[in-house]
Design an enzyme around this catalytic site. Sequence first.
Site, PDB file in Angstrom:
ATOM      1  N   ARG A  45     -48.919 -20.602  -6.071  1.00 39.05           N
ATOM      2  CA  ARG A  45     -47.943 -19.568  -6.267  1.00 39.05           C
ATOM      3  C   ARG A  45     -46.974 -19.462  -5.089  1.00 39.05           C
ATOM      4  O   ARG A  45     -45.945 -18.823  -5.174  1.00 39.05           O
ATOM      5  CB  ARG A  45     -48.680 -18.220  -6.423  1.00 39.05           C
ATOM      6  CG  ARG A  45     -49.392 -18.106  -7.763  1.00 39.05           C
ATOM      7  CD  ARG A  45     -50.202 -16.822  -7.854  1.00 39.05           C
ATOM      8  NE  ARG A  45     -51.622 -17.148  -7.615  1.00 39.05           N
ATOM      9  CZ  ARG A  45     -52.580 -16.230  -7.624  1.00 39.05           C
ATOM     10  NH1 ARG A  45     -52.285 -14.958  -7.811  1.00 39.05           N
ATOM     11  NH2 ARG A  45     -53.837 -16.578  -7.446  1.00 39.05           N
ATOM     12  N   ASP A 102     -44.667 -24.693  -0.511  1.00 39.34           N
ATOM     13  CA  ASP A 102     -44.460 -23.701   0.551  1.00 39.34           C
ATOM     14  C   ASP A 102     -44.816 -24.270   1.924  1.00 39.34           C
ATOM     15  O   ASP A 102     -43.993 -24.290   2.828  1.00 39.34           O
ATOM     16  CB  ASP A 102     -45.229 -22.396   0.251  1.00 39.34           C
ATOM     17  CG  ASP A 102     -46.731 -22.592   0.055  1.00 39.34           C
ATOM     18  OD1 ASP A 102     -47.188 -23.755  -0.022  1.00 39.34           O
ATOM     19  OD2 ASP A 102     -47.460 -21.593  -0.030  1.00 39.34           O
ATOM     20  N   ASP A 105     -50.072 -28.418   4.988  1.00 36.42           N
ATOM     21  CA  ASP A 105     -51.066 -28.108   6.008  1.00 36.42           C
ATOM     22  C   ASP A 105     -51.920 -29.365   6.234  1.00 36.42           C
ATOM     23  O   ASP A 105     -51.504 -30.264   6.959  1.00 36.42           O
ATOM     24  CB  ASP A 105     -51.872 -26.900   5.491  1.00 36.42           C
ATOM     25  CG  ASP A 105     -52.818 -26.314   6.493  1.00 36.42           C
ATOM     26  OD1 ASP A 105     -52.445 -26.179   7.668  1.00 36.42           O
ATOM     27  OD2 ASP A 105     -53.956 -25.972   6.123  1.00 36.42           O
ATOM     28  N   PHE A 154     -51.591 -19.110  11.185  1.00 38.79           N
ATOM     29  CA  PHE A 154     -51.675 -18.694   9.788  1.00 38.79           C
ATOM     30  C   PHE A 154     -50.482 -17.795   9.502  1.00 38.79           C
ATOM     31  O   PHE A 154     -50.287 -16.779  10.171  1.00 38.79           O
ATOM     32  CB  PHE A 154     -52.994 -17.965   9.489  1.00 38.79           C
ATOM     33  CG  PHE A 154     -53.259 -17.918   8.018  1.00 38.79           C
ATOM     34  CD1 PHE A 154     -53.891 -18.971   7.374  1.00 38.79           C
ATOM     35  CD2 PHE A 154     -52.826 -16.835   7.251  1.00 38.79           C
ATOM     36  CE1 PHE A 154     -54.097 -18.941   5.995  1.00 38.79           C
ATOM     37  CE2 PHE A 154     -53.030 -16.804   5.880  1.00 38.79           C
ATOM     38  CZ  PHE A 154     -53.670 -17.859   5.253  1.00 38.79           C
ATOM     39  N   VAL A 155     -49.666 -18.186   8.532  1.00 33.17           N
ATOM     40  CA  VAL A 155     -48.431 -17.449   8.270  1.00 33.17           C
ATOM     41  C   VAL A 155     -48.434 -16.804   6.887  1.00 33.17           C
ATOM     42  O   VAL A 155     -49.152 -17.236   5.990  1.00 33.17           O
ATOM     43  CB  VAL A 155     -47.190 -18.365   8.430  1.00 33.17           C
ATOM     44  CG1 VAL A 155     -47.043 -18.826   9.866  1.00 33.17           C
ATOM     45  CG2 VAL A 155     -47.242 -19.542   7.477  1.00 33.17           C
TER      46      VAL A 155
END
Length: 180
Positions: A45, A102, A105, A154-155
């Site tokens: 999402r 998005d 990682d 961590f954003v």
Amino acid sequence: MREPDYVVDEMISAKAIAARVEALAKEIEAAFAGTEKLVVVGLLRGSFVFIADLVREIDLPVEVDFLEASSYGDSMESSREVRILKDLRGEIAGRDVLVVEDIVDTGFTLSHVIHLLRAREPRRLETIALLDKPSRREVEVRASWTGFEIPDEFVVGYGIDFAQRNRNLPFIGKVRFPRG
Ligand code: IMP
């Protein structure tokens, strides 16, 4: 369940994101100039805000589709499994495709999605990630375009969540736990 006890410190402002999205859209327009139609695939999402802003800056005929993948770690091994929870509605064979992510990682999600979509034989397949954490990479993968490279933090915000919270922040912020 208790609310998580954390604060969010702004890392990338809404203004900086908007400027970068505009610049990336121009590069995408140039790269896909002359396309009959660009299929822009958002990975759910986390990319929903990014894809919404991005497509409105791209002056090409576009079609929007979504794919939902879920990656989870195996506690016994460093390998990861990626499951497709929601597949594309449309066909991509012979078409120009841009996958919108998005954050890259470990890279498991993006590399799995690229592999999956390449097998469907699009004419061209490119990828864009708003954020990249190269120091976290476990799989060799790189998006064709990246908005911002960030450190191992961590954003949240701009569509990105922490336990489903903070997706509606207009900026990207890093999560901080004041009491460790
Ligand atoms: P990867 O397969 O490890 O590259 O995972 C990428 C996905 O993990 C992203 O699409 C996000 O959903 C999630 N993720 C990675 N880093 C963060 C973060 O800092 N905040 C929130 N979600 C993250």
